[in-house]
Design an enzyme around this catalytic site. Structure first.
Site, PDB file in Angstrom:
ATOM      1  N   HIS A 188       2.717 -38.071  85.139  1.00 36.07           N
ATOM      2  CA  HIS A 188       2.281 -39.418  84.761  1.00 36.07           C
ATOM      3  C   HIS A 188       2.114 -39.557  83.243  1.00 36.07           C
ATOM      4  O   HIS A 188       1.040 -39.272  82.706  1.00 36.07           O
ATOM      5  CB  HIS A 188       0.970 -39.760  85.467  1.00 36.07           C
ATOM      6  CG  HIS A 188       1.141 -40.077  86.910  1.00 36.07           C
ATOM      7  ND1 HIS A 188       1.463 -41.350  87.354  1.00 36.07           N
ATOM      8  CD2 HIS A 188       1.072 -39.312  88.023  1.00 36.07           C
ATOM      9  CE1 HIS A 188       1.564 -41.344  88.672  1.00 36.07           C
ATOM     10  NE2 HIS A 188       1.338 -40.119  89.102  1.00 36.07           N
ATOM     11  N   CYS A 235       7.279 -39.987  89.406  1.00 37.42           N
ATOM     12  CA  CYS A 235       6.720 -39.384  90.630  1.00 37.42           C
ATOM     13  C   CYS A 235       7.497 -39.759  91.891  1.00 37.42           C
ATOM     14  O   CYS A 235       8.595 -39.257  92.076  1.00 37.42           O
ATOM     15  CB  CYS A 235       5.233 -39.693  90.724  1.00 37.42           C
ATOM     16  SG  CYS A 235       4.297 -38.698  89.547  1.00 37.42           S
ATOM     17  N   GLU A 271       1.692 -42.201  81.648  1.00 36.16           N
ATOM     18  CA  GLU A 271       0.741 -43.278  81.338  1.00 36.16           C
ATOM     19  C   GLU A 271      -0.704 -42.804  81.411  1.00 36.16           C
ATOM     20  O   GLU A 271      -1.618 -43.491  80.956  1.00 36.16           O
ATOM     21  CB  GLU A 271       0.940 -44.453  82.310  1.00 36.16           C
ATOM     22  CG  GLU A 271       0.276 -44.321  83.651  1.00 36.16           C
ATOM     23  CD  GLU A 271       0.906 -43.287  84.569  1.00 36.16           C
ATOM     24  OE1 GLU A 271       0.280 -42.893  85.564  1.00 36.16           O
ATOM     25  OE2 GLU A 271       2.067 -42.864  84.290  1.00 36.16           O
ATOM     26  N   GLY A 285       2.547 -34.386  96.095  1.00 39.69           N
ATOM     27  CA  GLY A 285       2.568 -33.368  97.133  1.00 39.69           C
ATOM     28  C   GLY A 285       3.966 -33.047  97.610  1.00 39.69           C
ATOM     29  O   GLY A 285       4.156 -32.202  98.486  1.00 39.69           O
TER      30      GLY A 285
END
Length: 366
Positions: A343, A257, A345, A301
């Protein structure tokens, strides 16, 4: 809290639009960028995810609080969202291993929430008009006063927030006798990322967001990790420089990210603020290497510029978001470096993306 005693409350958007609802009982005002998450479960993980710092969260699921909270299932040391907007807030919960109610959890951390909002109308409005700043008010502050205060809230574009959620001092996670050592730059790291690395025989030293390459290298790690986090990646000059030095020294590097965006910037690829962003546990991604699809959890975002990435001879797109074609993953052709814009995880059911941690460990072996 008795339903009949609940006060009226409002959500005021920066363009002047007002949505009405009810306070769950915590009085005050709170500001942030309003955004929405489409997940049907996992609200506790969402509320404690450091990547959501500075944001007012709109839950599209109709019921929030119905399974309470479990103190062992948080992603950080506390709630990170600025406020919550939901349709139905459940003061009662029915989960056997819950450690308490969401109402009490919010009260302990003074998280302001407005419920009984037409969230379908609100989400439709955000989708049409974009993410924008907003304020939740549950204490009858005059409207003109709210508008004046809201006008002074900085835009998310250009806003550095990693410093607000990063650790103040280095710390260790995992078994010190593990086979591999990883230096992680904490830009807002989620606990479950550390869990996933630890269970793959990694011992992690987590460093503050403004640590230098020399700091991270002093642990003598087998590889480096750049974490997720909130805000705009472009102001993170220190982290971008760290990424450049890791790559210059040809060390294994994995980014998630915000870390993914930092790796892009370190390679001269710009980032941009998205109109709405991607937030939910049901986002479809195509793995261009294997040809397989993945159902992913996402929260961002900002995104990496696809055109610039495709034009960079050192880079390769590995994953694409199937809803809008934005970059969901990339790797360097001549370096031991890859990253994703989602993500792995976070496992809302399918574990489609957990292989990425295995891939990182394989890179450590090399």
């Amino acid at each position: 809290m008795k339903y009949t005693t609940r006060k009226s409350a409002i959500l005021l958007l920066s363009d002047g639009t007002i949505f009405h609802g009810k306070s769950i009982g915590i009085s005050g005002t709170t500001f942030g960028e309003v955004c929405f998450n489409t997940g049907m479960t996992g609200y506790q993980e969402i509320f404690t995810d450091p990547s959501y710092f500075g944001q007012i969260m709109v839950a599209t699921n109709a019921h929030i609080g119905n399974y309470g909270v479990n103190e062992n299932e948080v992603e950080s040391n506390g709630i990170k969202i600025s406020g919550l907007v939901c349709k139905n807030f459940s003061f009662n919960y029915s989960r056997e291993d819950a450690s308490g109610s969401l109402e009490d959890y919010f009260a302990k951390q003074n998280l302001i929430c407005i419920s009984d909002v037409d969230t379908r109308a609100l989400v439709s409005y955000i989708r049409e008009n974009g993410a924008m700043n907003a304020v939740i008010c549950t204490d009858d502050t005059p409207l003109e006063e709210l508008k004046a205060a809201l006008a002074s809230v900085p835009d998310m574009k250009g806003l550095e927030l990693a410093s607000k959620v990063s650790t103040a001092a280095p710390y260790f996670y995992g078994d010190e006798n593990a086979k591999y050592k990883v230096s992680a730059l904490d830009l807002g790291i989620k606990t479950n990322i550390l869990r996933n690395l630890s269970k793959r025989d990694c011992y992690i030293k987590v460093f503050p967001y403004d640590s230098s390459y020399a700091d991270l290298a002093s642990f003598n790690p087998d590889g480096f990790f750049l974490s997720n986090g909130p805000g705009d990646p472009e102001p993170l000059e220190s982290a971008i420089e760290v990424a450049k030095e890791i790559l210059a020294n040809n060390k294994p590097l994995f980014g998630i990210c915000l870390g993914h965006q930092v790796i892009g910037l370190a390679n001269g690829i710009s980032t941009y603020k998205m109109f709405n962003g991607h937030r939910g546990i049901n986002h479809p991604v195509s793995n261009l290497i294997t040809g397989k699809g993945e159902i992913t959890s996402q929260n961002h975002g900002f995104a990496v510029n696809r055109e610039e990435l495709e034009a960079n001879p050192e880079m390769e797109i590995t994953h694409l978001h199937l809803n809008d074609g934005t970059v969901a993953g990339m790797r360097m052709k001549n370096k031991n470096c890859f990253s994703v814009q989602y993500h792995p995880e976070a496992s809302p059911g399918p574990h489609d993306s957990s292989y990425l941690f295995d891939q990182f460990v394989e890179n450590l072996k090399k």
